[in-house]
Scaffold this active site. Structure first.
Site, PDB file in Angstrom:
ATOM      1  N   PRO A  11       9.651   1.914  -2.313  1.00  0.00           N
ATOM      2  CG  PRO A  11       9.926  -0.259  -3.064  1.00  0.00           C
ATOM      3  CD  PRO A  11       9.742   0.541  -1.803  1.00  0.00           C
ATOM      4  CG  ASN A  12       9.065   1.724  -7.994  1.00  0.00           C
ATOM      5  OD1 ASN A  12      10.012   2.038  -8.708  1.00  0.00           O
ATOM      6  ND2 ASN A  12       8.851   0.493  -7.596  1.00  0.00           N
ATOM      7  NE  ARG A  19       4.532   4.018  -8.669  1.00  0.00           N
ATOM      8  CZ  ARG A  19       4.460   2.933  -7.934  1.00  0.00           C
ATOM      9  NH1 ARG A  19       4.775   1.772  -8.432  1.00  0.00           N
ATOM     10  NH2 ARG A  19       4.089   2.986  -6.687  1.00  0.00           N
ATOM     11  CE1 TYR A  24      -0.132   2.713  -6.504  1.00  0.00           C
ATOM     12  CE2 TYR A  24       0.930   2.743  -8.654  1.00  0.00           C
ATOM     13  CZ  TYR A  24       0.569   2.064  -7.502  1.00  0.00           C
ATOM     14  OH  TYR A  24       0.909   0.746  -7.352  1.00  0.00           O
ATOM     15  CG  ASN A  75       2.540   3.383   0.477  1.00  0.00           C
ATOM     16  OD1 ASN A  75       2.766   2.187   0.259  1.00  0.00           O
ATOM     17  ND2 ASN A  75       1.892   4.150  -0.375  1.00  0.00           N
ATOM     18  CB  ALA A  78       6.947  -3.377  -4.394  1.00  0.00           C
ATOM     19  CG  HIS A  81       2.835  -6.735  -1.803  1.00  0.00           C
ATOM     20  ND1 HIS A  81       1.665  -6.532  -1.104  1.00  0.00           N
ATOM     21  CD2 HIS A  81       2.934  -5.668  -2.656  1.00  0.00           C
ATOM     22  CE1 HIS A  81       1.088  -5.416  -1.534  1.00  0.00           C
ATOM     23  NE2 HIS A  81       1.841  -4.871  -2.474  1.00  0.00           N
ATOM     24  CG  ASP A  88      11.736  -9.693  11.545  1.00  0.00           C
ATOM     25  OD1 ASP A  88      10.606 -10.122  11.849  1.00  0.00           O
ATOM     26  OD2 ASP A  88      12.642 -10.427  11.094  1.00  0.00           O
ATOM     27  CD  GLU A  99      -0.059  -2.377   5.544  1.00  0.00           C
ATOM     28  OE1 GLU A  99      -0.378  -2.984   6.603  1.00  0.00           O
ATOM     29  OE2 GLU A  99       0.050  -2.941   4.457  1.00  0.00           O
ATOM     30  CG  HIS A 101      -1.196  -0.210   0.803  1.00  0.00           C
ATOM     31  ND1 HIS A 101       0.111  -0.363   0.401  1.00  0.00           N
ATOM     32  CD2 HIS A 101      -1.349  -0.961   1.905  1.00  0.00           C
ATOM     33  CE1 HIS A 101       0.710  -1.197   1.226  1.00  0.00           C
ATOM     34  NE2 HIS A 101      -0.143  -1.567   2.148  1.00  0.00           N
ATOM     35  CB  ILE A 102      -1.946   5.511  -3.029  1.00  0.00           C
ATOM     36  CG1 ILE A 102      -0.934   6.305  -2.190  1.00  0.00           C
ATOM     37  CG2 ILE A 102      -2.712   6.417  -3.994  1.00  0.00           C
ATOM     38  CD1 ILE A 102       0.285   6.775  -2.973  1.00  0.00           C
ATOM     39  CB  SER A 103      -3.881   1.492  -5.466  1.00  0.00           C
ATOM     40  OG  SER A 103      -2.976   0.511  -4.968  1.00  0.00           O
ATOM     41  NE  ARG A 108      -2.963  -2.146  -8.318  1.00  0.00           N
ATOM     42  CZ  ARG A 108      -1.790  -1.538  -8.162  1.00  0.00           C
ATOM     43  NH1 ARG A 108      -1.529  -0.848  -7.057  1.00  0.00           N
ATOM     44  NH2 ARG A 108      -0.871  -1.618  -9.117  1.00  0.00           N
TER      45      ARG A 108
HETATM   46  C1  DQA Z   1       1.074   0.731  -3.047  1.00  0.00           C
HETATM   47  C2  DQA Z   1       0.529  -0.635  -3.498  1.00  0.00           C
HETATM   48  C3  DQA Z   1       1.660  -1.616  -3.748  1.00  0.00           C
HETATM   49  O1  DQA Z   1       1.129  -2.887  -4.154  1.00  0.00           O
HETATM   50  C4  DQA Z   1       2.570  -1.104  -4.850  1.00  0.00           C
HETATM   51  O2  DQA Z   1       3.663  -1.967  -5.023  1.00  0.00           O
HETATM   52  C5  DQA Z   1       3.005   0.295  -4.631  1.00  0.00           C
HETATM   53  C6  DQA Z   1       2.103   1.268  -4.019  1.00  0.00           C
HETATM   54  C7  DQA Z   1      -0.041   1.790  -2.905  1.00  0.00           C
HETATM   55  O3  DQA Z   1       0.229   2.812  -2.296  1.00  0.00           O
HETATM   56  O4  DQA Z   1      -1.147   1.600  -3.431  1.00  0.00           O
HETATM   57  O5  DQA Z   1       4.107   0.672  -5.039  1.00  0.00           O
HETATM   58  O6  DQA Z   1       1.674   0.563  -1.761  1.00  0.00           O
END
Ligand code: DQA
Length: 149
Positions: A11-12, A19, A24, A75, A78, A81, A88, A99, A101-103, A108
């Protein structure tokens, strides 16, 4: 042997580049997809690239990867978490999972330090910006080996 790699975004991430660019970056998800396809061609990987804001759609793509794809890059954003359901589904996949994560989630908020997905991931790439996707594809190429034609 399959060279299909399913790249999944949660998501997002459709708003990537717009954003919170201080977190990011300014690259869009279309830029990330283009780079995955360019590098995929170089590494002889067939890239399937998806993004959704809906948990069930991500689960359906993971199911669709079973017995067909060589590996998954995810990725989960959210859902990382929160989602036992995605964990599953990934547990039913069988192949390598990276896996991304950009950040740097560990720098954080505390709620970002827990990842359900890390329990099944072969590797985790965190805080390398959008370059993390390319690093993940290179790792998958190592894990599944060269295309011997
Ligand atoms: C994220 C980190 C997550 O905590 C966050 O909810 C995201 C992006 C990242 O790519 O850094 O939406 O997965």
């Amino acid at each position: 042997m399959s060279r299909i790699v399913v790249v999944l975004n949660g998501p997002n991430l459709n708003l990537l580049g717009k954003r919170e660019p201080e977190i990011y970056g300014r690259e869009t998800l279309a830029d990330v997809e283009a780079e995955c396809r360019r590098l995929g061609a170089e590494l002889k990987l067939a890239i399937e690239f998806h993004q959704s804001n809906r948990e069930y759609e991500i689960i359906d793509w993971i199911h669709g990867a079973r017995e067909r794809a060589a590996a998954i890059v995810i990725n989960p954003a959210a859902f990382t978490h929160t989602s036992v359901a995605i964990l599953d589904a990934l547990n039913a996949f069988g192949g390598p999972i990276i896996e991304v994560h950009i950040s740097n989630v560990h720098k954080r908020e505390a709620f970002r330090h827990l990842s359900f997905v890390s329990a099944v991931a072969s590797g985790v790439i965190v805080g390398c910006g959008t370059e993390g996707y390319a690093l993940a594809l290179r790792r998958i190429a190592t894990l599944i080996g060269e295309d011997k034609g």
